[in-house]
Scaffold this active site. Structure first.
Site, PDB file in Angstrom:
ATOM      1  N   THR A 134       1.830   3.226  -2.547  1.00 42.84           N
ATOM      2  CA  THR A 134       1.234   4.258  -3.394  1.00 42.84           C
ATOM      3  C   THR A 134      -0.059   4.784  -2.786  1.00 42.84           C
ATOM      4  O   THR A 134      -0.330   5.991  -2.827  1.00 42.84           O
ATOM      5  CB  THR A 134       0.971   3.699  -4.806  1.00 42.84           C
ATOM      6  OG1 THR A 134       2.201   3.270  -5.387  1.00 42.84           O
ATOM      7  CG2 THR A 134       0.341   4.759  -5.700  1.00 42.84           C
ATOM      8  N   ARG A 181      15.301  11.153  12.712  1.00 47.05           N
ATOM      9  CA  ARG A 181      16.519  11.874  13.072  1.00 47.05           C
ATOM     10  C   ARG A 181      16.308  12.832  14.242  1.00 47.05           C
ATOM     11  O   ARG A 181      17.208  13.059  15.041  1.00 47.05           O
ATOM     12  CB  ARG A 181      17.039  12.654  11.861  1.00 47.05           C
ATOM     13  CG  ARG A 181      18.479  13.131  12.002  1.00 47.05           C
ATOM     14  CD  ARG A 181      18.881  14.016  10.821  1.00 47.05           C
ATOM     15  NE  ARG A 181      18.788  13.355   9.538  1.00 47.05           N
ATOM     16  CZ  ARG A 181      19.725  12.570   9.016  1.00 47.05           C
ATOM     17  NH1 ARG A 181      20.825  12.309   9.708  1.00 47.05           N
ATOM     18  NH2 ARG A 181      19.564  12.032   7.812  1.00 47.05           N
ATOM     19  N   LYS A 208      13.297   5.095  11.546  1.00 52.09           N
ATOM     20  CA  LYS A 208      14.324   6.109  11.771  1.00 52.09           C
ATOM     21  C   LYS A 208      13.638   7.459  11.878  1.00 52.09           C
ATOM     22  O   LYS A 208      12.761   7.788  11.074  1.00 52.09           O
ATOM     23  CB  LYS A 208      15.338   6.141  10.622  1.00 52.09           C
ATOM     24  CG  LYS A 208      16.399   7.236  10.784  1.00 52.09           C
ATOM     25  CD  LYS A 208      17.336   7.333   9.590  1.00 52.09           C
ATOM     26  CE  LYS A 208      18.337   8.476   9.767  1.00 52.09           C
ATOM     27  NZ  LYS A 208      19.250   8.617   8.613  1.00 52.09           N
ATOM     28  N   GLN A 213      11.105   0.565  -2.448  1.00 51.80           N
ATOM     29  CA  GLN A 213      10.872  -0.872  -2.319  1.00 51.80           C
ATOM     30  C   GLN A 213      11.774  -1.470  -1.248  1.00 51.80           C
ATOM     31  O   GLN A 213      12.895  -0.997  -1.026  1.00 51.80           O
ATOM     32  CB  GLN A 213      11.170  -1.577  -3.647  1.00 51.80           C
ATOM     33  CG  GLN A 213      10.128  -1.340  -4.725  1.00 51.80           C
ATOM     34  CD  GLN A 213       8.944  -2.284  -4.615  1.00 51.80           C
ATOM     35  OE1 GLN A 213       8.633  -2.774  -3.537  1.00 51.80           O
ATOM     36  NE2 GLN A 213       8.291  -2.535  -5.731  1.00 51.80           N
ATOM     37  N   ARG A 263      -7.744   5.808  -8.315  1.00 56.78           N
ATOM     38  CA  ARG A 263      -7.491   5.519  -6.904  1.00 56.78           C
ATOM     39  C   ARG A 263      -7.912   6.677  -6.007  1.00 56.78           C
ATOM     40  O   ARG A 263      -8.486   6.485  -4.936  1.00 56.78           O
ATOM     41  CB  ARG A 263      -6.018   5.193  -6.684  1.00 56.78           C
ATOM     42  CG  ARG A 263      -5.618   3.827  -7.185  1.00 56.78           C
ATOM     43  CD  ARG A 263      -4.415   3.322  -6.420  1.00 56.78           C
ATOM     44  NE  ARG A 263      -4.030   1.988  -6.803  1.00 56.78           N
ATOM     45  CZ  ARG A 263      -3.153   1.252  -6.136  1.00 56.78           C
ATOM     46  NH1 ARG A 263      -2.573   1.754  -5.051  1.00 56.78           N
ATOM     47  NH2 ARG A 263      -2.851   0.040  -6.512  1.00 56.78           N
ATOM     48  N   GLY A 291      22.372   1.212   1.065  1.00 51.92           N
ATOM     49  CA  GLY A 291      22.375   1.708   2.430  1.00 51.92           C
ATOM     50  C   GLY A 291      22.378   3.216   2.477  1.00 51.92           C
ATOM     51  O   GLY A 291      22.137   3.813   3.531  1.00 51.92           O
ATOM     52  N   GLU A 327       5.505   4.745 -11.881  1.00 55.35           N
ATOM     53  CA  GLU A 327       4.969   3.389 -11.990  1.00 55.35           C
ATOM     54  C   GLU A 327       3.558   3.369 -12.562  1.00 55.35           C
ATOM     55  O   GLU A 327       3.259   2.577 -13.450  1.00 55.35           O
ATOM     56  CB  GLU A 327       4.975   2.711 -10.620  1.00 55.35           C
ATOM     57  CG  GLU A 327       4.507   1.269 -10.659  1.00 55.35           C
ATOM     58  CD  GLU A 327       4.552   0.604  -9.304  1.00 55.35           C
ATOM     59  OE1 GLU A 327       4.808  -0.606  -9.236  1.00 55.35           O
ATOM     60  OE2 GLU A 327       4.301   1.308  -8.296  1.00 55.35           O
ATOM     61  N   ARG A 349      15.970  -1.692  -0.167  1.00 51.02           N
ATOM     62  CA  ARG A 349      16.490  -2.348  -1.368  1.00 51.02           C
ATOM     63  C   ARG A 349      17.561  -1.532  -2.064  1.00 51.02           C
ATOM     64  O   ARG A 349      17.391  -0.356  -2.324  1.00 51.02           O
ATOM     65  CB  ARG A 349      15.321  -2.609  -2.330  1.00 51.02           C
ATOM     66  CG  ARG A 349      15.693  -3.369  -3.591  1.00 51.02           C
ATOM     67  CD  ARG A 349      14.450  -3.637  -4.399  1.00 51.02           C
ATOM     68  NE  ARG A 349      14.773  -4.235  -5.681  1.00 51.02           N
ATOM     69  CZ  ARG A 349      13.874  -4.527  -6.617  1.00 51.02           C
ATOM     70  NH1 ARG A 349      12.607  -4.277  -6.406  1.00 51.02           N
ATOM     71  NH2 ARG A 349      14.245  -5.059  -7.759  1.00 51.02           N
ATOM     72  N   GLY A 368       0.786  -1.228   0.000  1.00 58.17           N
ATOM     73  CA  GLY A 368       0.000   0.000   0.000  1.00 58.17           C
ATOM     74  C   GLY A 368       0.817   1.276   0.000  1.00 58.17           C
ATOM     75  O   GLY A 368       0.328   2.327   0.444  1.00 58.17           O
TER      76      GLY A 368
END
Length: 467
Positions: free
Chosen positions: A239, A438, A436, A381, A270, A403, A261, A400, A237
């Protein structure tokens, strides 16, 4: 007997074209014969000032680089002066001569007599920064000239599509702007005054309302200058949540939604179904009841009034996304940038390794957030390792391909729905994991999930109302 010259069709046009080409050649030849923008005397004054008062090197170094000098001899001399200063060595004409001789460059810079002439070219060094600014501005004009000439040359080669040529030119221009030398250091007293003014104005730590109250209380909303990454496995979910946030924010401020995409019609469908709470399957398969059509018309009327800008251009590069965002910012303001999704953004230039490509795009988006002073929400992703863990809950290591995403992002969010890993049964809840943050705490936010409407809501408002 007079002979009549027969004029063939196109003769006049050919003559006219020939004359135009002749004028173009003459104009271009005249332009190329002219000396590029430069002020050699100001360059001499810069060098003379530094020889007269080496303490001016630090101030001038914030304005000029060696390549900003037009004269190659002056480039060598300035670089040598900087090297001597950085090495803690004293500077005067004799010591510069020794350094130049040792490097075998004395003749190429005009010899000892020219260096002696430079040392006496200015009576005092008080105007060193002024001369440096003149040299810098001439260097910028030469860069503009070089980009323009390169564009003319490429336009005749016809090796690229016109749009690619224009985008390359724009990238070079923005690179010139981004590589300017400058002094952005501010004393803490000035910075504290800005911070206190923000506190008094009640704007310190207050970001844009995402529409999800529990999330906003944890991360402080979508903050200006920050990059927020929203990641998940396919089908979780991403998008939908990105659209929910964009739709909510666009009620009050312009939002640029770049979709690499999905097409704009898919996104519109949507948005309509989520807004009207109409079953998306029925919408896509033309199975709508009259009541559904009525609420969709109402939803369309409401959405049409919002400041949501959709860009479904495929194969966008990082440079193109940033250029489009800058244009929108200049044209009518911009409150939020949403990119769907990171791994589909094309790399700029010849970057071979995919990890380097993703890292490059991530850094560019973070820089864009700071440059435009707007939040950037980038969808991403997760790799398959997220599904191999006992709890199937994603972690930062599951981002993906790079890093660098974790390093550059100010906030990293993961969407997790446990029902996606079961063979049957669906939940009406989802978890938004703040992995995360900051400038604040991490944790988990519970959201309501409507699979039929591809819509997320605050859990407390699960059965009605707008979030």
């Amino acid at each position: 007997m007079n002979r009549t010259t027969k004029i063939r069709p196109g003769d006049n046009q050919q003559d006219t074209n020939g004359e135009a080409r002749g004028r173009d050649k003459a104009a271009l030849s005249e332009l190329l014969d002219r000396m590029p923008p430069a002020d050699v005397q100001s360059e001499q004054c810069v060098l003379g000032s530094l020889l007269l008062d080496p303490r001016r090197v630090d101030e001038v170094a914030l304005i000029l680089r060696a390549e900003d000098f037009y004269s190659s001899a002056h480039q060598v001399l300035y670089a040598r002066l900087l090297a001597m200063h950085e090495g803690g060595k004293p500077i005067d004409t004799r010591l510069l001569v020794v350094a130049i001789e040792k490097a075998g460059e004395l003749e190429s810079v005009g010899g000892f007599s020219y260096l002696a002439e430079l040392a006496g070219i200015v009576p005092l060094a008080a105007h060193a920064e002024h001369y440096a600014a003149i040299v810098r501005d001439k260097a910028r004009l030469r860069l503009v000239r070089d980009v323009g000439l390169a564009l003319v040359q490429e336009s005749y080669k016809a090796r690229s599509e016109p749009i690619e040529l224009l985008q390359d030119c724009e990238a070079k221009v923005f690179a010139m702007l981004g590589e300017q030398v400058g002094d952005h250091v501010r004393p803490i007293s000035d910075v504290l005054q800005e911070a206190m003014a923000a506190m008094d104005a009640n704007t310190l730590g207050v970001g844009i309302d995402s529409g999800f109250q529990e999330l906003d209380s944890m991360i402080g909303g979508l903050r200006e200058c920050e990059l927020t990454v929203l990641a998940g496995r396919p089908g979780m979910g991403k998008t939908s949540l990105g659209l929910n946030i964009a739709e909510h924010v666009s009620r009050s401020t312009p939002v640029y939604f770049a979709s690499l995409e999905m097409s704009r019609l898919e996104l519109a469908g949507r948005l309509l179904c989520a807004k009207a709470r109409v079953n998306g399957y029925k919408y896509r398969n033309a199975m709508l009841a009259p009541a559904d059509r009525h609420v969709l018309v109402e939803a369309s009327s409401q959405l049409s009034q919002q400041k949501l800008l959709i860009d479904d251009t495929p194969q966008r590069s990082g440079i193109e996304l940033c250029a489009q965002a800058r244009r929108l910012k200049r044209k009518g303001g911009l409150g939020l940038v949403v990119v769907d999704y990171l791994q589909l953004v094309a790399a700029d230039g010849q970057v071979e390794r995919r990890e380097e490509q993703v890292a490059q795009v991530t850094r560019r988006l973070k820089t864009l957030a700071r440059e435009l002073d707007v939040p950037v929400l980038c969808l991403a992703q997760l790799n398959r390792q997220a599904e191999a863990t006992p709890t199937t809950r994603p972690m930062l290591s599951h981002l993906r391909e790079s890093g660098a995403i974790e390093q550059a992002a100010d906030v990293v969010l993961f969407i997790h729905r446990a029902d996606m890993h079961r063979t049957e049964g669906f939940d009406n809840q989802a978890e938004l994991i703040v992995a995360k943050n900051r400038n604040g705490p991490t944790g988990t936010v519970k959201l309501a999930w409507s699979r039929e409407h591809t819509r997320f809501d605050n859990l407390a408002h699960r059965h009605g109302g707008e979030f």
